[in-house]
Write an enzyme that holds these catalytic residues in place. Structure first.
Site, PDB file in Angstrom:
ATOM      1  N   GLU A   1      -5.495  -8.419  -0.322  1.00 59.52           N
ATOM      2  CA  GLU A   1      -6.163  -8.238   0.748  1.00 59.52           C
ATOM      3  C   GLU A   1      -7.631  -7.852   0.445  1.00 59.52           C
ATOM      4  O   GLU A   1      -8.202  -6.833  -0.479  1.00 59.52           O
ATOM      5  CB  GLU A   1      -5.554  -6.855   1.243  1.00 59.52           C
ATOM      6  CG  GLU A   1      -4.350  -7.081   2.089  1.00 59.52           C
ATOM      7  CD  GLU A   1      -3.815  -5.993   3.086  1.00 59.52           C
ATOM      8  OE1 GLU A   1      -4.817  -5.370   3.695  1.00 59.52           O
ATOM      9  OE2 GLU A   1      -2.586  -5.643   2.930  1.00 59.52           O
TER      10      GLU A   1
ATOM     11  N   GLU B   1       0.745  -1.246  -0.050  1.00 57.04           N
ATOM     12  CA  GLU B   1       0.118   0.130  -0.056  1.00 57.04           C
ATOM     13  C   GLU B   1       0.934   1.433   0.131  1.00 57.04           C
ATOM     14  O   GLU B   1       0.549   2.280   0.840  1.00 57.04           O
ATOM     15  CB  GLU B   1      -0.932  -0.097   1.200  1.00 57.04           C
ATOM     16  CG  GLU B   1      -1.901  -0.998   1.164  1.00 57.04           C
ATOM     17  CD  GLU B   1      -3.161  -0.910   2.180  1.00 57.04           C
ATOM     18  OE1 GLU B   1      -3.208  -0.136   2.856  1.00 57.04           O
ATOM     19  OE2 GLU B   1      -4.057  -1.703   1.835  1.00 57.04           O
TER      20      GLU B   1
HETATM   21  O1  AHR Z   1      -5.020  -5.991   7.009  1.00 57.31           O
HETATM   22  C1  AHR Z   1      -5.144  -4.902   7.774  1.00 57.31           C
HETATM   23  C2  AHR Z   1      -4.287  -3.804   7.115  1.00 57.31           C
HETATM   24  O2  AHR Z   1      -5.158  -3.158   6.028  1.00 57.31           O
HETATM   25  C3  AHR Z   1      -2.944  -3.916   6.142  1.00 57.31           C
HETATM   26  O3  AHR Z   1      -1.790  -4.039   7.472  1.00 57.31           O
HETATM   27  C4  AHR Z   1      -2.856  -2.903   5.130  1.00 57.31           C
HETATM   28  O4  AHR Z   1      -2.145  -3.316   4.184  1.00 57.31           O
HETATM   29  C5  AHR Z   1      -4.288  -2.682   5.133  1.00 57.31           C
HETATM   30  O5  AHR Z   1      -4.616  -1.330   5.080  1.00 57.31           O
END
Ligand code: AHR
Length: 500
Positions: A292, A173
């Site tokens: 994610e 990210e």
């Molecule tokens: O999964 C939780 C968080 O969400 C992770 O650390 C990040 O990559 C995202 O913002």
């Protein structure tokens, strides 16, 4: 009773499922590692300190790949802190989540855990505060057999065989200003390209994931992908997508349509990748890593004591409607099997996770465990085109939402067919006619459903009422099988070829 129809033809396919779309994620965050997968002294811990009750649940899910060690955590992480004699490892302030990281668990412990869990590692490198140098050293440490400084260091740390990690994330990210070492698209594109270059020189067999946008609604979405791809296209294999959904407004009809936004997000990133391919006249196609995804909001306001160790953090307790959306998101991922090759349910244990543990105590399977389990077990093979004809409705946030959403998967040996379907209608049963056009000799063998619960019903340590049950098998005349989908239900309708 409403009626819907789905013609299925074994010849009309979307693409083969890459089993890595059933991946998950373990970050050094809250109790994912400490008190989750690793808890020495727990009655169920093995000699390495791994909780065997958790390992059993992970193996039950057949998780093919687990992303590690972050997440936001990785952008401040020195991998060297987590290897070598444990008593010499530094205790550090962990800035991403405001806690203390003792480094009792690191790369080698994680790789040992993966082996026991029957899963592969998707390793992320720190491109926040660090860069190409530390990343290529980590590739050398993990993948080079021996005879170099870092490979010999690994051997000195007790790991004679290389870990052979094939899939690597170039940071996490990096578009987000919350990220340690946040970068502009230009800064990140250059950093990722140079890191990718030397990581691949160290081990040419690895695959690399470029950070895309942190979600589909950032101010830089689209421009970020275009600029970073223009700088790193030739050096990477996948672009990442991240997306979490919530029902903060308690508008369940809109919540249950949110995978339509996920569909759009995927389509847009595919379009950008293909635009960049065309512009460069390149033969190389970039695929997607949705590394994610989940529902995340229940725990957003939970307090965390600053610099504490392994606090209860991001411990969403999921309810029935969350399980329905997770099922819908899995349907979306499968529907894009031709381009989405990796996906990680974020995360795996305790932190926005399907598996919850009590430190020193028991564990339970969350509601979202079940659609994830079903998709992982029965969603491997070839995705068929799944044109469901049904009624549509509008919600506050979406128009033309199909009452039913679903996808069909034919197993690689063409002997099993599974239809995953969600009925979004709050009141109506649906009779779904599955017309097996050229799929001769398939008979229904199981219809699993998650249905009939209060939308807010959840599982817990004391009781886990939200679990799948067997529904009546679809009625069939050999050509058409009619399944009954109850209002607000997740359905897994399984066929087996019993005749030629
Ligand atoms: O999964 C939780 C968080 O969400 C992770 O650390 C990040 O990559 C995202 O913002």
């Amino acid at each position: 009773m409403k009626h819907a129809s789905l013609p299925l033809c074994g010849e009309f396919t979307v693409g083969d499922v890459d089993k890595r779309i059933f991946g998950s994620f373990i970050e050094h965050l809250g109790r994912a590692v400490y008190g989750g997968i690793y808890e020495p002294g727990h009655p169920a811990a093995d000699e390495a300190g791994f909780r065997t009750d958790v390992l059993d649940a992970v193996r039950e899910l057949q998780v093919p790949i687990v992303r590690y060690p972050g997440g936001n955590f990785v952008s401040g992480y020195n991998w060297e802190d987590g290897v070598g004699p444990v008593e010499k490892r530094p205790k550090k302030l962990e800035l991403a989540w405001g806690v203390t990281e003792p480094n009792l668990f690191g790369t080698n412990e994680f790789m040992a855990w993966c082996k026991k869990a029957g899963t592969d590692c998707m390793m992320a490198v720190n491109l926040g505060l660090r860069g190409a140098e530390e990343a290529r050293n980590l590739v050398e440490y993990c993948n080079h057999p021996s005879g170099s400084y870092y490979s010999d260091l690994r051997i000195a740390h007790g790991c004679r065989e290389p870990h052979n990690i094939k899939l690597w994330c170039l940071g996490n990210e990096m578009d987000g200003d919350w990220q340690i070492g946040h970068k502009t698209a230009y800064e990140y594109g250059r950093a990722a390209a140079e890191a990718a270059k030397v990581m691949r020189w160290t081990d040419p067999s690895i695959e690399l994931v470029l950070c895309g946008s942190s979600n589909g609604h950032t101010a830089t979405f689209g421009d970020w992908e275009t600029e970073t791809l223009s700088l790193a296209y030739d050096k990477i294999d996948y672009v990442s997508l991240h997306q979490y959904y919530d029902n903060k407004t308690d508008d369940t009809p809109s919540f249950l349509a949110k995978n339509m936004a996920m569909d759009d997000f995927i389509r847009t990133v595919v379009a950008i990748c293909d635009y960049m391919q065309g512009k460069r006249h390149s033969k190389k196609k970039i695929h997607l890593s949705f590394d994610e995804w989940n529902v995340w909001y229940h725990s957003n306001n939970d307090p965390v004591e600053r610099w504490s160790f392994a606090p209860h953090q991001l411990e969403d307790v999921y309810n029935f409607e969350d399980a329905l959306l997770v099922g819908l998101m899995l349907i979306t991922l499968l529907r894009h099997a031709d381009r989405v090759k990796i996906a990680c349910l974020a995360q795996l244990v305790n932190v926005i996770a399907p598996i919850m543990t009590e430190t020193g105590g028991g564990m339970f399977r969350q509601t979202i465990f079940y659609p994830y389990l079903h998709a992982s077990l029965y969603g491997r093979g070839t995705v068929l085109q799944t044109p469901i004809t049904c009624q549509k409705h509008d919600t506050k946030e979406f128009t033309d939402v199909p009452d039913l959403d679903g996808v069909a998967v034919l197993s690689a040996d063409k002997t099993e067919l599974t239809v995953f379907a969600v009925n979004r209608d709050f009141e109506a049963d649906y009779a779904l006619e599955l017309r097996l056009l050229d799929l001769d000799g398939f008979t229904p063998v199981e219809h699993l459903e998650l249905a009939g619960f209060n939308l807010k019903a959840a599982n817990g340590f004391a009781a886990s009422p939200v679990r799948p049950t067997a529904a009546p098998l679809p009625e069939t005349d050999g050509k058409t099988a009619t399944a009954r989908l109850r209002p607000l239900s997740w359905n897994v309708i399984r066929f087996r070829k019993t005749a030629p």
